[in-house]
Scaffold this active site. Structure first.
Site, PDB file in Angstrom:
ATOM      1  N   HIS A 327      37.020  39.021  38.227  1.00 32.11           N
ATOM      2  CA  HIS A 327      38.329  39.261  37.626  1.00 32.11           C
ATOM      3  C   HIS A 327      39.399  38.606  38.475  1.00 32.11           C
ATOM      4  O   HIS A 327      39.236  38.434  39.689  1.00 32.11           O
ATOM      5  CB  HIS A 327      38.594  40.771  37.496  1.00 32.11           C
ATOM      6  CG  HIS A 327      39.767  41.104  36.641  1.00 32.11           C
ATOM      7  ND1 HIS A 327      41.040  41.230  37.138  1.00 32.11           N
ATOM      8  CD2 HIS A 327      39.853  41.314  35.301  1.00 32.11           C
ATOM      9  CE1 HIS A 327      41.870  41.514  36.148  1.00 32.11           C
ATOM     10  NE2 HIS A 327      41.179  41.575  35.020  1.00 32.11           N
ATOM     11  N   ASP A 385      34.756  43.898  30.294  1.00 34.30           N
ATOM     12  CA  ASP A 385      33.998  43.241  29.229  1.00 34.30           C
ATOM     13  C   ASP A 385      32.493  43.372  29.412  1.00 34.30           C
ATOM     14  O   ASP A 385      31.737  43.251  28.448  1.00 34.30           O
ATOM     15  CB  ASP A 385      34.364  41.746  29.159  1.00 34.30           C
ATOM     16  CG  ASP A 385      35.797  41.528  28.729  1.00 34.30           C
ATOM     17  OD1 ASP A 385      36.206  42.148  27.732  1.00 34.30           O
ATOM     18  OD2 ASP A 385      36.505  40.760  29.393  1.00 34.30           O
TER      19      ASP A 385
END
Length: 448
Positions: A327, A385
């Site tokens: 991320h 996700d």
């Protein structure tokens, strides 16, 4: 229809004449991707809506990893989730109110807000037939984007940018997104997959998560647990600061003074991309290939060897990416992924899919190990996700709806950012691009 030979020639020209040598980015100190050299984001604005915290900076401007933290209007997301779950109620509508108005609603205000949303869930007369069924799409995000733009034509006052008008439009969009994606999916399933067409009218007394499950299923049936899990997923995706791509797109487009529908449609277009909201589908497809190619799901060496092939661009989509891992801000952990992983385990145990959950867990841990060995990056974690698609899959939600669900969750955040932009920052957002092409002379057509 394009002639393939002509298109091929045009493609060569388009590609070759648009390549920029990477040395120029270094020469002119370009903040590629609006990122600083140390990986932090370039500060381009201020917000009071959401905050994403994944590291701290030392005196030498080095990133020091910390456990991830996400706040909505200053309140820790974990506290919000614990709050409504401890009272055994749904939380998404409360979060919508918090994001839009900057404060938690009391019981009376929450009841009134839910009532307003319920009254707005039905699409305008003729909308379903003329805008959805007559023009179905293979991609529900594309259909959602077009539906948002079409809503402009059904609005008696679409262009006014007063806070009162934007707020009305925002509430209507938040309420109607579930109906738009449900009908968009039903049209796609009918016209492209030859399935029966089911169009269930939304129920005003149901919340967002319940209405979604009610409308996408032929028999309207869902369990309380399924609705609670989907509600949690919506809450976790509702906001993620002003710097994420789709929220920033909302700020950029809103800064021009354009209408709400254009601004929110641009955010949906941003979210559709596989590097943003479309990543959950990429994870599902990647895991499907892993399941097909790994014989022993508990063999970490076999898992590691296949993940190495993915990283080296030898298999799957050959991008070299392990989707769902890493991320831009979170380092040690993504709080959304932590909460969703816990719920994924509970669902997996309930639905007898614990072996699949363990595979996800092993892939997550092995991928982090690989990035540490290959790149020396110890500060990488699974993002939201990685587990969201698996959760949706266990809820028997079609994969075509995974990213539209993300959009349905995120629209209150987008609308809050739009209002903040209009209220606080009158300047149009206009960064600089340096031209490195040099000067050329025009050549007459007969001399080319």
């Amino acid at each position: 229809m394009f002639n393939e030979n002509i298109l091929g020639e045009l493609t060569v020209a388009a590609e070759s004449n648009n390549v920029i040598n990477s040395k120029y980015y270094t020469k002119y100190d370009v903040k590629r991707g609006l990122r600083n050299e140390n990986g932090t984001g370039v500060l381009v604005g201020l917000t009071k809506i959401g905050n994403v915290h994944g590291y701290v900076m030392d005196n030498k401007e080095n990133k020091i990893p910390v456990e991830g933290k996400l706040t909505y209007r200053g309140i820790n997301l974990r506290e919000i989730v614990d709050g409504f779950q401890s009272e055994k109620r749904f939380g998404f509508e409360e979060v919508c109110y918090l994001l839009l108005f900057g404060e938690l609603p009391n019981k009376d205000k929450l009841v009134k807000f839910k009532h307003v949303l319920g009254e707005c869930r039905t699409l305008p007369d003729g909308f379903t037939e003329d805008m959805i069924l007559k023009f179905p799409s293979r991609n529900i995000m594309n259909k959602l984007q077009r539906s948002i733009l079409a809503a402009y034509s059904f609005d008696d006052n679409p262009d006014a940018v007063s806070v009162k008008n934007i707020l009305r439009q925002s509430i209507e969009l938040i309420a109607r997104f579930p109906t738009m994606i449900a009908y968009g999916y039903q049209a796609k399933a009918h016209y492209y997959n030859d399935k029966s067409l089911y169009l269930h009218s939304p129920k005003a007394e149901l919340g967002t998560a319940e209405n979604i499950l009610y409308m996408i299923r032929p028999d309207n049936k869902y369990t309380k647990t399924e609705a609670e899990v989907l509600d949690l997923a919506l809450v976790l995706h509702a906001e993620h600061g002003g710097g994420n791509n789709s929220a920033f797109a909302t700020h950029v487009v809103s800064s021009t003074g354009t209408d709400t529908y254009s601004a929110i449609a641009s955010a949906v277009g941003s979210l559709k991309g596989p590097k943003h909201g479309g990543a959950n589908i990429k994870v599902i497809n990647m895991m499907k290939e892993i399941k097909e190619n790994i014989k022993d799901w508990e063999d970490n060496d076999e898992i590691k060897n296949y993940l190495l092939k993915i990283v080296k661009g030898q298999v799957f989509d050959k991008s070299g990416l392990i989707y769902g891992i890493g991320h831009a801000i979170y380092t040690l952990s993504d709080p959304r992924a932590v909460m969703l992983k816990k719920k994924a385990l509970e669902l997996a145990e309930e639905k007898d899919r614990i072996n699949e959950f363990n595979l996800y867990k092993n892939v997550e841990e092995t991928a982090i190990e690989i990035f540490e060995e290959l790149r020396g990056n110890r500060n990488i974690c699974a993002n939201v996700d990685f587990y969201s698609g698996f959760v949706y899959e266990m809820l028997n939600i079609p994969c075509e709806l995974y990213t539209p669900l993300f959009a349905t969750a995120r629209v209150p955040g987008w609308c809050a950012h739009r209002i903040e932009q209009v209220v606080s920052e009158p300047k149009i957002i206009r960064p600089a691009y340096k031209n490195i092409n040099g000067n050329s002379k025009y050549i007459n057509l007969s001399c080319r």
